[in-house]
Design a protein around this motif. Structure first.
Motif, PDB file in Angstrom:
ATOM      1  N   ALA A  57       0.834  -1.210   0.000  1.00 46.60           N
ATOM      2  CA  ALA A  57       0.000   0.000   0.000  1.00 46.60           C
ATOM      3  C   ALA A  57       0.865   1.255   0.000  1.00 46.60           C
ATOM      4  O   ALA A  57       0.589   2.213  -0.726  1.00 46.60           O
ATOM      5  CB  ALA A  57      -0.940  -0.005   1.203  1.00 46.60           C
ATOM      6  N   GLY A  62      -1.185   3.788  -2.187  1.00 43.61           N
ATOM      7  CA  GLY A  62      -2.565   3.437  -1.882  1.00 43.61           C
ATOM      8  C   GLY A  62      -3.336   2.821  -3.041  1.00 43.61           C
ATOM      9  O   GLY A  62      -4.510   2.496  -2.896  1.00 43.61           O
ATOM     10  N   THR A  65      -4.291  -2.056  -2.089  1.00 45.86           N
ATOM     11  CA  THR A  65      -4.473  -2.201  -0.638  1.00 45.86           C
ATOM     12  C   THR A  65      -4.891  -3.609  -0.240  1.00 45.86           C
ATOM     13  O   THR A  65      -5.085  -3.885   0.931  1.00 45.86           O
ATOM     14  CB  THR A  65      -5.539  -1.208  -0.126  1.00 45.86           C
ATOM     15  OG1 THR A  65      -6.759  -1.450  -0.835  1.00 45.86           O
ATOM     16  CG2 THR A  65      -5.088   0.228  -0.331  1.00 45.86           C
TER      17      THR A  65
END
Length: 176
Positions: A57, A62, A65
């Motif tokens: 992540a 991000g 995830t």
């Protein structure tokens, strides 16, 4: 008077240790506690995470995830250059068959660019490695790309388990 001398000596010792500590080359000391670490050749820093999910992540900003908590060959796809903006040269694994704690080697320059690092945070722990297509790594049993015992072991894509003579003995790694 003796107390001041002791304090001055202790201060001088701490200063010398700090100054000498900064002269080392390419050390992979972790910046955080964790089982899964990433070394960036661009910053020459190592950052560690509790899980491979957290590492993925962070590296992907991000975008990914849902990577597994433990790395495996399927998780490697989550760390593609498209996802992180850098090339993952290799992932070193503490256990055979690409399992256990991991140490990821990345650079924005991509495969073919040359880097090396001492495996301070992962010293004497490598049992397997995954190597990106067109990349390569060379594991050395001594620090600073030296050999204390038997020399180095070179892995090219796709990698795999390392032989017993270098298993849990690598102290530095070259990657390109």
């Amino acid at each position: 008077m003796i107390g001041k001398r002791i304090a001055a000596a202790a201060g001088a010792t701490a200063l010398a240790a700090a100054l000498l500590g900064g002269t080392a080359t390419a050390q992979a000391a972790p910046t955080e506690a964790g089982r899964h670490c990433v070394y960036s050749a661009d910053t020459q820093k190592t950052t560690c995470y509790a899980t491979f999910t957290e590492l993925t992540a962070s590296l992907t900003g991000g975008k990914v995830t849902n990577a597994p908590a433990q790395p495996n060959t399927a998780a490697v796809e989550d760390l593609s250059a498209n996802a992180i903006g850098s090339t993952v040269h290799a992932i070193l694994y503490q256990d055979t068959n690409n399992t256990g704690n991991s140490f990821v080697l990345v650079s924005s320059a991509g495969c073919g660019s040359y880097h090396w690092v001492n495996l301070t945070a992962f010293n004497d722990r490598v049992s397997a490695a995954w190597v990106e297509n067109m990349c390569g790594i060379r594991l050395w049993d001594g620090s600073n790309l030296t050999s204390d015992r038997a020399g180095y072991y070179e892995l090219l894509s796709p990698g795999g388990n390392v032989p017993l003579w270098i298993n849990d003995k690598a102290s530095s790694v070259e990657f390109w």
